[in-house]
Motif scaffolding. Structure first.
Motif, PDB file in Angstrom:
ATOM      1  N   ASP A   2     -49.975 -18.161 -35.750  1.00  0.00           N
ATOM      2  CA  ASP A   2     -51.372 -17.951 -36.161  1.00  0.00           C
ATOM      3  C   ASP A   2     -52.265 -17.668 -34.965  1.00  0.00           C
ATOM      4  OD1 ASP A   2     -51.223 -18.116 -38.917  1.00  0.00           O
ATOM      5  OD2 ASP A   2     -51.418 -20.289 -38.965  1.00  0.00           O
ATOM      6  N   LEU A   3     -52.068 -18.427 -33.896  1.00  0.00           N
ATOM      7  CA  LEU A   3     -52.906 -18.249 -32.714  1.00  0.00           C
ATOM      8  C   LEU A   3     -52.672 -16.892 -32.066  1.00  0.00           C
ATOM      9  CD1 LEU A   3     -55.012 -19.626 -30.961  1.00  0.00           C
ATOM     10  CD2 LEU A   3     -53.152 -20.593 -29.577  1.00  0.00           C
ATOM     11  N   ALA A  19     -58.255 -17.405 -37.837  1.00  0.00           N
ATOM     12  CA  ALA A  19     -57.004 -17.885 -37.241  1.00  0.00           C
ATOM     13  C   ALA A  19     -57.193 -19.263 -36.613  1.00  0.00           C
ATOM     14  CB  ALA A  19     -56.514 -16.885 -36.190  1.00  0.00           C
ATOM     15  N   LEU A  20     -58.333 -19.489 -35.992  1.00  0.00           N
ATOM     16  CA  LEU A  20     -58.609 -20.791 -35.390  1.00  0.00           C
ATOM     17  C   LEU A  20     -58.685 -21.883 -36.456  1.00  0.00           C
ATOM     18  CD1 LEU A  20     -61.310 -19.953 -32.670  1.00  0.00           C
ATOM     19  CD2 LEU A  20     -58.840 -20.272 -32.375  1.00  0.00           C
ATOM     20  N   PHE A  34     -60.440 -13.512 -35.989  1.00  0.00           N
ATOM     21  CA  PHE A  34     -60.105 -14.469 -34.924  1.00  0.00           C
ATOM     22  C   PHE A  34     -60.583 -15.873 -35.304  1.00  0.00           C
ATOM     23  CE2 PHE A  34     -61.672 -16.607 -30.980  1.00  0.00           C
ATOM     24  CZ  PHE A  34     -60.428 -16.950 -30.474  1.00  0.00           C
ATOM     25  N   PHE A  35     -61.790 -15.969 -35.856  1.00  0.00           N
ATOM     26  CA  PHE A  35     -62.309 -17.254 -36.300  1.00  0.00           C
ATOM     27  C   PHE A  35     -61.414 -17.847 -37.389  1.00  0.00           C
ATOM     28  CE2 PHE A  35     -64.789 -19.405 -39.641  1.00  0.00           C
ATOM     29  CZ  PHE A  35     -65.201 -20.528 -38.935  1.00  0.00           C
ATOM     30  N   SER A  73     -58.088 -18.400 -43.301  1.00  0.00           N
ATOM     31  CA  SER A  73     -57.433 -17.347 -42.538  1.00  0.00           C
ATOM     32  C   SER A  73     -57.082 -16.152 -43.418  1.00  0.00           C
ATOM     33  CB  SER A  73     -56.166 -17.906 -41.878  1.00  0.00           C
ATOM     34  OG  SER A  73     -55.494 -16.903 -41.139  1.00  0.00           O
ATOM     35  N   GLY A 107     -54.466 -14.234 -34.037  1.00  0.00           N
ATOM     36  CA  GLY A 107     -55.905 -14.325 -33.830  1.00  0.00           C
ATOM     37  C   GLY A 107     -56.343 -13.748 -32.497  1.00  0.00           C
ATOM     38  N   LEU A 108     -55.584 -14.006 -31.460  1.00  0.00           N
ATOM     39  CA  LEU A 108     -55.946 -13.490 -30.135  1.00  0.00           C
ATOM     40  C   LEU A 108     -55.879 -11.965 -30.087  1.00  0.00           C
ATOM     41  CD1 LEU A 108     -54.172 -16.113 -27.847  1.00  0.00           C
ATOM     42  CD2 LEU A 108     -56.637 -15.816 -28.193  1.00  0.00           C
ATOM     43  N   VAL A 167     -55.143 -22.729 -37.527  1.00  0.00           N
ATOM     44  CA  VAL A 167     -54.492 -23.548 -36.502  1.00  0.00           C
ATOM     45  C   VAL A 167     -54.976 -24.991 -36.589  1.00  0.00           C
ATOM     46  CG1 VAL A 167     -54.350 -23.943 -34.010  1.00  0.00           C
ATOM     47  CG2 VAL A 167     -54.017 -21.642 -34.921  1.00  0.00           C
ATOM     48  N   ALA A 168     -56.283 -25.187 -36.816  1.00  0.00           N
ATOM     49  CA  ALA A 168     -56.830 -26.536 -36.927  1.00  0.00           C
ATOM     50  C   ALA A 168     -56.223 -27.275 -38.118  1.00  0.00           C
ATOM     51  CB  ALA A 168     -58.348 -26.479 -37.062  1.00  0.00           C
TER      52      ALA A 168
END
Length: 431
Positions: A93-94, A190-191, A187-188, A33, A97-98, A194-195
């Protein structure tokens, strides 16, 4: 047969044997991230630099990057102490990203404006005001005390690694595929962050006293916990003043390359890379060394080094760009000796159930100092020129480094006998 002693966290709680795996999972996601965020952030900075060429425009963007974080971090600290810290970090984080995804779509449609860039910067700052206190408050629950400074330094080490290639990568995507591609990449990232958080088991500490308290009362308790150690308050005030002086540099660094050295985007990204290399060197030194017992004293020395190198940068001629890049690396090495020690000192002197709020106030001081400094510095840089501003800015940092360690309460932070005993016990158990 004697059982091996239970490994304890810095907060005094039992740790799983594979605690380092948990840290690796969390920071692995954060590392991805950081790379994508750095690329997106630098692409945005270069868009402003290229489209406006104004120090004030860069200053406004930098203010927007810090002001929401400064205003909201105390509330973020309350949330970190009241709710599940893992959930808070994932939501932050999400959300960031959005917003990057939405901005990428808008840019792809041809509607990019300076105002939209500011919205993205503000949302990032809001998200960080909740993510930062939660992350920092969780660390004492996840690592042994003897490794706390090392893990606290991980954040800036990863950012430094990202800063080496990410700016050039962001510029490459910006110039070849378009500004929107950098936002989609963010955005990727951030995902992935989150994972990493979702897969890790992160304990949390709930302060039952906050259940029936108003949010302002919660904040007051956090401040009292921080103010109970006078040296911490004095040190935070001193660092806040130092950041007011140093923060404007982050806004005008690209303009120093662009205007004083007649550079382009790749030269500006080279400066960012050398700064990142310096931060890596400084962070690696700190992590390998462990910081010793005099963390407050280390911060004073760092301020002197930062001030000296900054002033010399302002004295360089336009033909001395290589020297500027090298000095930036030395400056960055010393910059790596502020954040980790300060966070560690707060974590060691505040109870774990109040750490989020104490760190929220610490983050707020840093966040509010930066926009104030950038606002004043941006005007001063416009008035006297970029290079002279570096000289003046460096002199302020030198004075700060010379006086910050003089108060007895600050020096007392480096004489924590209890911490010395705990560390010695940890070393014995580990042996």
């Amino acid at each position: 047969m004697t059982e091996s002693p239970t490994l304890m966290s810095a907060a005094g709680r039992p740790l799983p044997k594979r605690w380092l795996t948990v840290i690796a999972v969390i920071w692995g996601g954060q590392a991805v991230s950081m790379v994508t965020s750095y690329a997106a952030g630098y692409a945005a900075v270069w868009y402003i630099t290229e489209s406006t060429g104004s120090a004030l425009a860069l200053a406004v963007a930098t203010i927007c990057a810090y002001l929401p974080q400064g205003l909201l971090s105390p509330f973020g600290g309350v949330i970190a102490d009241k709710y599940n810290r893992k959930t808070v970090m994932i939501a932050a984080d999400l959300g960031i990203g959005l917003v990057s995804l939405a901005l990428g779509i808008v840019i792809l449609m041809g509607h990019v404006t300076f105002g939209l860039i500011l919205i993205m910067v503000i949302v990032r700052s809001v998200g960080q005001s909740f993510h930062g206190p939660a992350m920092m408050a969780a660390m004492p629950l996840l690592v042994p005390e003897k490794h706390l400074l090392r893990i606290n330094t991980m954040d800036q080490l990863l950012m430094s690694i990202a800063s080496i290639g990410a700016p050039a990568f962001g510029i490459f995507l910006y110039t070849t595929l378009g500004f929107h591609s950098v936002m989609f990449l963010d955005f990727f990232g951030a995902l992935v962050a989150v994972a990493g958080l979702a897969l890790a088991k992160i304990p949390t500490v709930h302060d039952a006293a906050t259940d029936n308290q108003h949010v302002l009362a919660n904040m007051r308790d956090g401040w009292r916990a921080l103010a109970a150690t006078r040296g911490l308050v004095v040190l935070i005030v001193g660092i806040t003043i130092g950041l007011m002086a140093f923060a404007p540099l982050s806004a005008v660094f690209p303009l120093m390359t662009y205007d004083h050295f007649n550079g382009d985007g790749y030269m500006a990204s080279l400066v960012e890379a050398t700064f990142g290399i310096g931060m890596i060197i400084g962070s690696v030194i700190l992590m390998a060394w462990g910081g010793g017992r005099r963390l407050a004293g280390l911060m004073a020395v760092a301020a002197l080094i930062v001030g000296a190198t900054t002033s010399v940068c302002g004295l360089l001629t336009p033909q001395m760009f290589p020297a500027f890049a090298v000095l930036c690396a030395v400056m960055a090495m010393a910059c790596a000796w502020f954040n980790g020690p300060l966070i560690t000192l707060v974590q060691k002197n505040v109870p774990p159930e109040k750490t989020g709020r104490a760190l929220g106030f610490t983050t707020a001081a840093i966040g509010l100092a930066s926009p104030v400094g950038v606002a004043l510095g941006g005007v001063l840089a416009e008035a006297i020129g970029i290079a002279p501003f570096f000289v003046v800015d460096g002199l302020v940092c030198i004075v700060l480094g010379a006086v910050i360690y003089l108060p007895k309460s600050v020096r007392a932070l480096d004489c924590d006998k209890a911490a010395t005993v705990r560390d010695g016990a940890d070393e014995t158990a580990a042996g």
